[in-house]
Design a protein around this motif. Sequence first.
Motif, PDB file in Angstrom:
ATOM      1  N   SER A 143       0.839  -1.209   0.000  1.00 40.49           N
ATOM      2  CA  SER A 143       0.000   0.000   0.000  1.00 40.49           C
ATOM      3  C   SER A 143       0.871   1.255   0.000  1.00 40.49           C
ATOM      4  CB  SER A 143      -0.950  -0.007   1.193  1.00 40.49           C
ATOM      5  OG  SER A 143      -0.229   0.003   2.403  1.00 40.49           O
ATOM      6  N   ARG A 144       1.975   1.253   0.720  1.00 42.91           N
ATOM      7  CA  ARG A 144       2.887   2.393   0.744  1.00 42.91           C
ATOM      8  C   ARG A 144       3.542   2.568  -0.619  1.00 42.91           C
ATOM      9  NH1 ARG A 144       8.202   3.491   1.485  1.00 42.91           N
ATOM     10  NH2 ARG A 144       8.705   5.423   2.549  1.00 42.91           N
ATOM     11  N   ASN A 193       2.399   1.576  -3.511  1.00 41.90           N
ATOM     12  CA  ASN A 193       1.368   2.069  -4.443  1.00 41.90           C
ATOM     13  C   ASN A 193       1.101   3.550  -4.230  1.00 41.90           C
ATOM     14  OD1 ASN A 193       1.013  -0.405  -5.675  1.00 41.90           O
ATOM     15  ND2 ASN A 193      -0.699  -1.015  -4.360  1.00 41.90           N
ATOM     16  N   ALA A 194       1.043   3.991  -2.977  1.00 37.34           N
ATOM     17  CA  ALA A 194       0.784   5.407  -2.697  1.00 37.34           C
ATOM     18  C   ALA A 194       1.915   6.276  -3.227  1.00 37.34           C
ATOM     19  CB  ALA A 194       0.600   5.611  -1.206  1.00 37.34           C
ATOM     20  N   ILE A 195       3.161   5.884  -3.033  1.00 40.31           N
ATOM     21  CA  ILE A 195       4.302   6.665  -3.523  1.00 40.31           C
ATOM     22  C   ILE A 195       4.304   6.684  -5.050  1.00 40.31           C
ATOM     23  CG2 ILE A 195       6.829   6.701  -3.675  1.00 40.31           C
ATOM     24  CD1 ILE A 195       6.906   5.703  -0.793  1.00 40.31           C
ATOM     25  N   THR A 211       1.759   6.351  -7.145  1.00 40.74           N
ATOM     26  CA  THR A 211       0.678   7.161  -7.720  1.00 40.74           C
ATOM     27  C   THR A 211       0.847   8.633  -7.391  1.00 40.74           C
ATOM     28  OG1 THR A 211      -0.709   6.685  -5.811  1.00 40.74           O
ATOM     29  CG2 THR A 211      -1.003   5.299  -7.748  1.00 40.74           C
ATOM     30  N   GLN A 212       1.246   8.979  -6.177  1.00 35.62           N
ATOM     31  CA  GLN A 212       1.326  10.384  -5.786  1.00 35.62           C
ATOM     32  C   GLN A 212       2.575  11.065  -6.335  1.00 35.62           C
ATOM     33  OE1 GLN A 212       1.103  10.358  -1.534  1.00 35.62           O
ATOM     34  NE2 GLN A 212      -1.039   9.694  -1.497  1.00 35.62           N
ATOM     35  N   ASN A 213       3.729  10.437  -6.213  1.00 34.06           N
ATOM     36  CA  ASN A 213       4.981  11.091  -6.609  1.00 34.06           C
ATOM     37  C   ASN A 213       5.298  10.914  -8.085  1.00 34.06           C
ATOM     38  OD1 ASN A 213       5.196  11.760  -3.950  1.00 34.06           O
ATOM     39  ND2 ASN A 213       6.848  10.325  -3.483  1.00 34.06           N
ATOM     40  N   TYR A 214       4.979   9.783  -8.670  1.00 34.06           N
ATOM     41  CA  TYR A 214       5.396   9.489 -10.034  1.00 34.06           C
ATOM     42  C   TYR A 214       4.227   9.396 -11.020  1.00 34.06           C
ATOM     43  CZ  TYR A 214       9.679   8.487  -7.534  1.00 34.06           C
ATOM     44  OH  TYR A 214      10.773   8.594  -6.735  1.00 34.06           O
ATOM     45  N   GLY A 215       3.013   9.544 -10.554  1.00 34.15           N
ATOM     46  CA  GLY A 215       1.844   9.525 -11.428  1.00 34.15           C
ATOM     47  C   GLY A 215       1.559   8.168 -12.046  1.00 34.15           C
ATOM     48  N   VAL A 234      -0.209   4.448 -12.417  1.00 36.00           N
ATOM     49  CA  VAL A 234      -1.505   3.844 -12.093  1.00 36.00           C
ATOM     50  C   VAL A 234      -1.410   2.349 -12.342  1.00 36.00           C
ATOM     51  CG1 VAL A 234      -2.877   5.894 -12.568  1.00 36.00           C
ATOM     52  CG2 VAL A 234      -2.379   4.310 -14.417  1.00 36.00           C
TER      53      VAL A 234
END
Length: 168
Positions: A111-112, A114-116, A118-122, A124
């Motif tokens: 989950s961490r 995936n969050a990094i 999607t948020q930092n590198y865009g 999906v």
Amino acid sequence: MGIMGSEAYSYYGNAYERPREVERHAPFEVVRGGGLDARVRSGVSAQFWTRFKLFVACALAFAAIGICRVALTAATVSNLTQANALEEKISTSASANSDLKIERSVLSSSSRVNAIATQNYGMVLSTDTESMDASAKGADASAEGAKATSDDAAQQASAKDAQSSDVR
């Protein structure tokens, strides 16, 4: 004057008188080799030397035993100190290992990640799935799919190069 009962008053020789006996020996006995002076001159007796040597041997044995005890005690204390230091290192390493395991589990959490992503590198998650068929028909189809995939990758790379040149 005659004999009056005391020799002190007699001036004449008395025939009845006995000649005094002259003592021919000394008034005290002299024994050669005896006495305190003879003991001093004779030196130390063999019995004393034997006892003295025995005493010195016992004292040296006692000192050697004492030195051995001290050496063994010092070695024991040194080993115990080293063992204590090793135990402390082991406990420190075990706690560091525990902390690193926790940090690894946190950092590798899906989950961490995936969050990094999607948020930092865009990035999906992909919704398309691909399958592969091992039959002859499938080999022809997969070759065509690989060619199409490589064409798509080339187009994406050229688009990125264009964007990076615009940014400069």
